[in-house]
Design a protein around this motif. Structure first.
Motif, PDB file in Angstrom:
ATOM      1  N   VAL A   1       0.866  -1.178   0.000  1.00 32.33           N
ATOM      2  CA  VAL A   1       0.000   0.000   0.000  1.00 32.33           C
ATOM      3  C   VAL A   1       0.899   1.223   0.000  1.00 32.33           C
ATOM      4  O   VAL A   1       1.858   1.298   0.780  1.00 32.33           O
ATOM      5  CB  VAL A   1      -0.932   0.040   1.225  1.00 32.33           C
ATOM      6  N   SER A   2       0.603   2.206  -0.866  1.00 32.57           N
ATOM      7  CA  SER A   2       1.382   3.437  -0.930  1.00 32.57           C
ATOM      8  C   SER A   2       0.448   4.606  -1.197  1.00 32.57           C
ATOM      9  O   SER A   2      -0.319   4.592  -2.176  1.00 32.57           O
ATOM     10  CB  SER A   2       2.439   3.351  -2.032  1.00 32.57           C
ATOM     11  N   ASN A   3       0.503   5.604  -0.324  1.00 36.39           N
ATOM     12  CA  ASN A   3      -0.358   6.774  -0.457  1.00 36.39           C
ATOM     13  C   ASN A   3       0.496   8.005  -0.735  1.00 36.39           C
ATOM     14  O   ASN A   3       1.502   8.252  -0.055  1.00 36.39           O
ATOM     15  CB  ASN A   3      -1.173   6.994   0.817  1.00 36.39           C
ATOM     16  N   GLU A   4       0.104   8.783  -1.746  1.00 40.14           N
ATOM     17  CA  GLU A   4       0.769  10.032  -2.088  1.00 40.14           C
ATOM     18  C   GLU A   4      -0.225  11.174  -1.908  1.00 40.14           C
ATOM     19  O   GLU A   4      -1.350  11.125  -2.417  1.00 40.14           O
ATOM     20  CB  GLU A   4       1.282  10.006  -3.528  1.00 40.14           C
ATOM     21  N   SER A   5       0.236  12.203  -1.186  1.00 38.18           N
ATOM     22  CA  SER A   5      -0.613  13.373  -0.970  1.00 38.18           C
ATOM     23  C   SER A   5       0.222  14.632  -1.142  1.00 38.18           C
ATOM     24  O   SER A   5       1.438  14.630  -0.914  1.00 38.18           O
ATOM     25  CB  SER A   5      -1.250  13.342   0.419  1.00 38.18           C
ATOM     26  N   TYR A   6      -0.448  15.727  -1.543  1.00 32.00           N
ATOM     27  CA  TYR A   6       0.243  16.962  -1.893  1.00 32.00           C
ATOM     28  C   TYR A   6      -0.417  18.128  -1.153  1.00 32.00           C
ATOM     29  O   TYR A   6      -1.651  18.221  -1.060  1.00 32.00           O
ATOM     30  CB  TYR A   6       0.197  17.201  -3.404  1.00 32.00           C
ATOM     31  N   GLY A   7       0.422  19.012  -0.629  1.00 25.87           N
ATOM     32  CA  GLY A   7      -0.081  20.180   0.072  1.00 25.87           C
ATOM     33  C   GLY A   7      -0.538  21.272  -0.876  1.00 25.87           C
ATOM     34  O   GLY A   7      -0.228  21.260  -2.079  1.00 25.87           O
ATOM     35  N   ASP A   8      -1.260  22.209  -0.330  1.00 19.93           N
ATOM     36  CA  ASP A   8      -1.740  23.334  -1.129  1.00 19.93           C
ATOM     37  C   ASP A   8      -0.572  24.241  -1.510  1.00 19.93           C
ATOM     38  O   ASP A   8       0.388  24.409  -0.754  1.00 19.93           O
ATOM     39  CB  ASP A   8      -2.783  24.135  -0.347  1.00 19.93           C
TER      40      ASP A   8
END
Length: 510
Positions: free
Chosen positions: A281-288
């Protein structure tokens, strides 16, 4: 009168030899009286008695012995005459030792070896201490069943592009990095953790204040009956650089990208055949992104979680070589079902690979593979991504004190550009670490990357290089110098950048 004394001595000598006469083959005989001696014979025969010959050689005293001095005059001569007259069988010699053999005195034996355990011990100050293979290696701190090795590096960086962007400017930065390595001290299982955090702040020039960090953890458990379980955990946080596939123009600074994931695997050996299953499982998230004109730009439509399941089968043709085949299926699920442009970007992924595992101990280990990967999107307007893949992770030690690492990967990257499916990034790096002297260590790295944008002729070429020297003043303190270079060239606008940096600082370890 002299004749009488001689006869008496002769009779006495005959009496002393009586026990030996019992060994005569002719039988036992009685003693000789004076009257017989006066008559000049034995047993009244008037003749001279035959000499005694014992069956066992050596029964009679050797005339040469010191005891023969007890005889004197004619009696001693008579006794010697009697002892030397023997039968023919008396001339045979038996070399068998029947008596005690005299041993030499202890003092007469020279150069006797001494027991090493009885030698005099040296003084502690004079003892030869064992040689330390790496006298400047961190000793570490024991924490339960783990060995912790913390490192603190702090110094100043002068850079030509403070934020590694297309329009970045020069700056002098204060840079501090804290690293922690933890390794288990278990008998059958193993675990390791590598974590780091870097803080940078501007001293002069372009204003920069950012944080970067990451954690890599691995664990292996031997379950018995040829079963082995593996697990990994990965976390990273860093500002996006010019090498990112998505560039947002007009931002105050680069937004943060965060990745968190892990894998769990189970392996089984049946003879020389190896089977394995691994889920990830790999989650990628990006800030504003903060915009120059004010306000922020949300990047939630880029956030996604990738779920994968891989099956592997291999055969050990030797302890050092294990070829394998692997099939993988995955689901890339976006946080938003429909992005800001109206596209459903969630997709299914399929991959197949073939490769070779290498295990030559400390000399060479790792694996290489090649295959094919396909990504099919939920939105029919987006074309499928299909491309060959290559991957490698090799560790080589050609000579003592030199470590070479080669890595390579193929990654599918998403995008928010309307009508485009994304991009494919091929990347590789080669790093060398060399102990030039006991207190001088050098590192060098060269990396290459090529990005191909789907449904367009766009491309990026990424080149980066790094070299550093660490001069250890003692086991705990060292001086560090490092130079870095990164270049991004592209045929797309606002993509090209160049960054050169020099770092000088102090390194502390425990």
């Amino acid at each position: 009168m002299g004749i009488l004394q001689a006869l008496i001595l002769t009779a006495s000598a005959a009496g002393l030899s009586m026990p030996a006469h019992a060994q005569d083959a002719g039988g036992l005989r009685g003693g000789i009286g004076l009257e017989d001696a006066d008559q000049g014979g034995a047993s009244g025969s008037g003749g001279i008695a035959p000499p005694y010959v014992p069956i066992s050689p050596g029964a009679l005293t050797d005339p040469a012995d010191d005891d023969a001095t007890a005889f004197s005059g004619d009696a001693a001569a008579s006794a010697r005459t009697t002892a030397t007259v023997a039968s023919p069988t008396a001339t045979e010699t038996d070399d068998t030792t029947t008596g005690t053999v005299r041993q030499p005195a202890v003092d007469s034996v020279e150069n006797q070896p001494l027991d090493e355990g009885t030698q005099r011990a040296q003084a502690i100050e004079g003892l030869d201490r064992p040689t330390d293979d790496d006298p400047y290696e961190a000793l570490g701190i024991r924490w339960g069943s783990f060995i912790l090795k913390p490192t603190l590096e702090s110094g100043v960086t002068a850079t030509s592009n403070a934020d590694s962007s297309a329009d970045g400017s020069e700056a002098v930065l204060s840079e501090t990095t804290l690293r922690l390595n933890a390794t288990s001290d278990w008998t059958s299982h193993s675990a390791s953790v590598d974590a780091y955090g870097t803080f940078r702040k501007t001293l002069s020039g372009e204003e920069i204040e950012d944080v970067e960090g990451g954690v890599d953890a691995q664990m292996e458990l031997e379950l018995g009956k040829d079963y082995r379980a593996t697990g990994t955990f990965t976390y990273s946080l860093a500002p996006e650089s010019a090498a990112s596939p998505v560039v947002i123009p007009g931002t105050v600074d680069e937004p943060y990208a965060q990745t968190v994931g892990g894998t769990l695997g189970l392996e089984k050996a049946i003879g020389k055949t190896r089977f394995g299953v691994t889920g990830g499982v790999s989650n990628e998230s990006y800030g504003d992104a903060d915009l120059l004109g004010g306000g922020t730009l949300s990047q939630k439509d880029r956030n996604a979680t990738l779920y994968t399941l891989a099956l592997r089968a291999g055969y050990e043709i030797s302890p050092a070589l294990t070829p394998f085949v692997e099939a993988e299926i995955g689901r890339n699920q976006y946080q938003q079902d429909v992005d800001a442009a109206g596209y459903r970007r969630s997709s299914d992924q399929y991959a197949v690979r073939g490769g070779l595992e290498l295990d030559l101990g400390e000399k060479l280990s790792g694996e290489v593979s090649a295959g094919w990967i396909t990504e099919e999107f939920d939105d029919a307007r987006l074309e499928s991504l299909s491309t060959p893949t290559v991957a490698a992770e090799l560790n080589w030690s050609p000579v003592r004190g030199t470590d070479v690492q080669l890595s390579g990967s193929t990654a599918l990257e998403g995008t928010t550009t309307p009508g485009e499916s994304g991009s494919v990034l091929y990347s590789t790096s080669l790093s060398v670490e060399r102990a030039m002297r006991a207190n001088l260590t050098g590192d060098a790295m060269v990396g290459l990357g090529y990005r191909n944008y789907s449904q367009s002729d766009g491309y990026d070429f990424i080149f980066n290089a790094e070299a550093s020297l660490t001069w250890w003043l003692n086991r705990y303190t060292g001086l560090v110098g490092r130079v870095e270079h990164e270049t991004v060239t592209s045929n797309l606008p606002d993509r090209e950048s160049e960054t050169n940096s020099v770092f000088l600082g102090l390194k502390l370890q425990r």
